[in-house]
Scaffold this motif. Structure first.
Motif, short mmCIF file in Angstrom:
data_model
loop_
_atom_site.label_atom_id
_atom_site.label_comp_id
_atom_site.label_asym_id
_atom_site.label_seq_id
_atom_site.Cartn_x
_atom_site.Cartn_y
_atom_site.Cartn_z
N GLY A 72 0.79 -1.22 0.00
CA GLY A 72 0.00 0.00 0.00
C GLY A 72 0.82 1.27 0.00
N LYS A 73 2.12 1.17 0.27
CA LYS A 73 2.98 2.36 0.33
C LYS A 73 4.24 2.20 -0.53
N LYS A 74 4.21 1.24 -1.45
CA LYS A 74 5.41 1.00 -2.26
C LYS A 74 5.72 2.16 -3.20
N GLY A 75 4.68 2.79 -3.72
CA GLY A 75 4.90 3.95 -4.59
C GLY A 75 5.61 5.07 -3.86
N ALA A 76 5.20 5.31 -2.62
CA ALA A 76 5.84 6.35 -1.80
C ALA A 76 7.29 5.98 -1.51
N PHE A 77 7.54 4.68 -1.30
CA PHE A 77 8.91 4.22 -1.06
C PHE A 77 9.80 4.55 -2.25
N TRP A 78 9.35 4.23 -3.47
CA TRP A 78 10.17 4.47 -4.66
C TRP A 78 10.33 5.96 -4.93
N GLN A 79 9.32 6.76 -4.62
CA GLN A 79 9.46 8.21 -4.77
C GLN A 79 10.50 8.75 -3.80
N LYS A 80 10.51 8.21 -2.59
CA LYS A 80 11.50 8.64 -1.59
C LYS A 80 12.90 8.26 -2.05
N ILE A 81 13.06 7.04 -2.57
CA ILE A 81 14.37 6.59 -3.07
C ILE A 81 14.82 7.51 -4.21
N ARG A 82 13.89 7.85 -5.10
CA ARG A 82 14.21 8.73 -6.22
C ARG A 82 14.70 10.09 -5.71
N MET A 83 13.96 10.66 -4.73
CA MET A 83 14.31 11.96 -4.17
C MET A 83 15.67 11.90 -3.47
N LEU A 84 15.90 10.87 -2.66
CA LEU A 84 17.17 10.75 -1.95
C LEU A 84 18.34 10.58 -2.92
N LEU A 85 18.13 9.80 -3.96
CA LEU A 85 19.18 9.58 -4.95
C LEU A 85 19.52 10.90 -5.65
N LYS A 86 18.49 11.66 -5.99
CA LYS A 86 18.72 12.95 -6.65
C LYS A 86 19.48 13.90 -5.73
N GLU A 87 19.12 13.93 -4.45
CA GLU A 87 19.80 14.79 -3.49
C GLU A 87 21.25 14.38 -3.29
N GLN A 88 21.50 13.06 -3.25
CA GLN A 88 22.82 12.58 -2.86
C GLN A 88 23.80 12.42 -4.01
N ILE A 89 23.31 12.06 -5.20
CA ILE A 89 24.26 11.90 -6.32
C ILE A 89 23.99 12.89 -7.45
N GLY A 90 22.87 13.62 -7.36
CA GLY A 90 22.59 14.65 -8.35
C GLY A 90 21.98 14.14 -9.64
N LYS A 91 21.48 12.92 -9.64
CA LYS A 91 20.84 12.37 -10.85
C LYS A 91 19.40 12.03 -10.54
N ASP A 92 18.51 12.44 -11.46
CA ASP A 92 17.09 12.18 -11.30
C ASP A 92 16.75 10.89 -12.05
N LEU A 93 16.72 9.81 -11.34
CA LEU A 93 16.40 8.51 -11.91
C LEU A 93 14.88 8.38 -11.96
N ARG A 94 14.33 8.34 -13.16
CA ARG A 94 12.88 8.36 -13.33
C ARG A 94 12.19 7.18 -12.65
N ASP A 95 12.78 5.98 -12.75
CA ASP A 95 12.12 4.79 -12.22
C ASP A 95 13.13 3.90 -11.49
N PRO A 96 13.43 4.21 -10.24
CA PRO A 96 14.41 3.41 -9.50
C PRO A 96 13.95 1.96 -9.32
N HIS A 97 12.65 1.71 -9.26
CA HIS A 97 12.13 0.35 -9.13
C HIS A 97 12.54 -0.49 -10.33
N SER A 98 12.39 0.06 -11.53
CA SER A 98 12.78 -0.65 -12.74
C SER A 98 14.29 -0.93 -12.75
N THR A 99 15.06 0.06 -12.33
CA THR A 99 16.52 -0.11 -12.28
C THR A 99 16.90 -1.23 -11.33
#
Length: 128
Positions: A72-99
């Protein structure tokens, strides 16, 4: 005549109701400008590529926040991972789940047969 006369291009096509016809003009046509190189695709269409160090960073983020990956919260999890990845490495990965799915598939293809062989040689059987 001079050898530097401009080359003449064919007259432009004029479409009639039947889709045929050629333009006729008494004025000489000058050479059309050289075609411009195609502009790069918009940034939205470009794929974000991660190097090995960045892939490892993605995996570590997923492990660190795995408790938030709940039904029920998996979408929010992947959005959080995307946001953290962008903050920490500077790349906006559109779909971290697919990666992550692709990384897991690559791991299974490359490492699982080796692990099974190791288990067999040790006398233990790894279930299929």
């Amino acid at each position: 005549m001079s050898s530097q006369t401009p080359s003449l291009s064919p007259a432009p096509t004029i479409l009639t109701s039947r889709g045929r016809g050629r333009a006729t003009s008494s004025l000489p046509q000058t050479q059309s400008p050289a075609p411009q190189s195609q502009s790069p695709a918009p940034a939205d269409n470009l794929r974000t590529r991660l190097n090995d160090e960045e892939k490892l960073h993605l995996v570590r983020l997923c492990i660190e926040y795995q408790a938030e990956h709940v039904k029920g919260k998996k979408g929010a999890f992947w959005q959080k991972i995307r946001m953290l990845l962008k903050e920490q490495i500077g790349k906006d990965l559109r779909d971290p789940h697919s990666t992550m799915r692709i990384l897991l598939q690559q791991f299974e293809v490359q490492r699982l047969p080796q692990m099974r062989q190791l288990k067999w040689s040790c006398g233990a059987r790894l279930s299929p």
